[in-house]
Write an enzyme that holds these catalytic residues in place. Sequence first.
Site: not given
Ligand SMILES: *Cc1c(COP(=O)(O)O)cnc(C)c1O
Length: 395
Positions: A58, A111, A183, A208
Amino acid sequence: MATRQRTQTTLTHAGRDPWSNHGILNPPVYHASTIASRTLADWEQREAQRFESYTYGRTGTPTSDAFETAMAEAEGGFRAVSMSSGLAAVTTALSAFLKAGDHLLMVDTVYGPTRRFCDAMLKPFGVETTYYDPTIGESIADLIRPETKVIYLEAPGSLTFEMQDVPAVARLARDRGIVTMIDNTWATPLFFRPIEHGVDLSIQAATKYVCGHSDVNLGVVVARDRETFLRLKTTATYLGNCAGPDDLYLGARGLRTLAVRLAQHQKNAMTVAQWLQTRPEVDRVLFPALPDDPGHAIWQRDFSGASGLFSVLLRPAEREALSAMVDGLALFPIGASWGGYESLLMPANPARYRSATPWTGAGPLVRLHIGLEDPADLIADLAAGFDRLNGRAAA
Ligand SMILES: *Cc1c(COP(=O)(O)O)cnc(C)c1O
């Protein structure tokens, strides 16, 4: 800066050491929970060496190390912590630097699920959130209180793509001892390196573009320095947050082709966005890479590229006309998430996700992810969609 390896080269090579593994180019995938100690003395050393050696699946394996090393180098930070999803990366970073009685300044265009975490989880735990206008710049100073511990940024904004003056906010926060986190999923470290602009923690939904094939949830946070890293890693450990080995492998593998994929997403997105700007059905295209976008100057100053995600504000249209357009698209399935190879469309109502400033768009908003298809086919598909929107049968 002159001697720093360019990010594209870092992405190709970082986090690999073929010569430690028979010359095999990609790092092996270690599936591990127990990591045994050979002697009593070794066992007793584990706590002290928790984040420096392998003690339990972990808290880290060579597989998480490979991905984290590559991400930390790409973002220009000290070390990275990988998580089970992008949202887990967000919530772990916030949890690490906030406690009851603290105040959080959160960008209003964040987000959606990050906003929900602030309202549904941080608030009952005694952390107060103030949402601020993404275009606030240095005036954010007026919102800072003695108990403000974190300023959270996201650029461009979710759904509506406002740019933020990241260096200005980071400078102000640093002067006051406030931690900043951003982010950075839209730009990836290829197009924006927040740590170079003064931010303490750069968060990436590797789900993404990093993984890039719509088949993995993976998150990662890169910390500027050792102190920030230790606090983040300790919290991730307390929360039990970790990523699975196969997902980490796909994250590291995705980095190798990130530059070519993003270059094509950017090119295709510009082509489609500029075509959309010529359409009478379109009120505005929200994409900072476009020269007439309100955020263009800041984007051009701080970012070295744009990815394939933007929104289109349509002129007011009946719901039936919109569904005729959207339901008949061949190349744009309706879907959340993005960053994969294919195009996607997502209808959104920004008014539901903001409180600092009102949303004034009159028509429907659709967010488009422009994939790796030939943009001429995407444009033909959208053009036929506009015909349906206008009540004409498709040709
Ligand atoms: C999709 C996304 C997240 C979260 O990612 P997940 O793997 O789906 O939890 C966080 N920030 C942004 C800007 C996103 O587009």
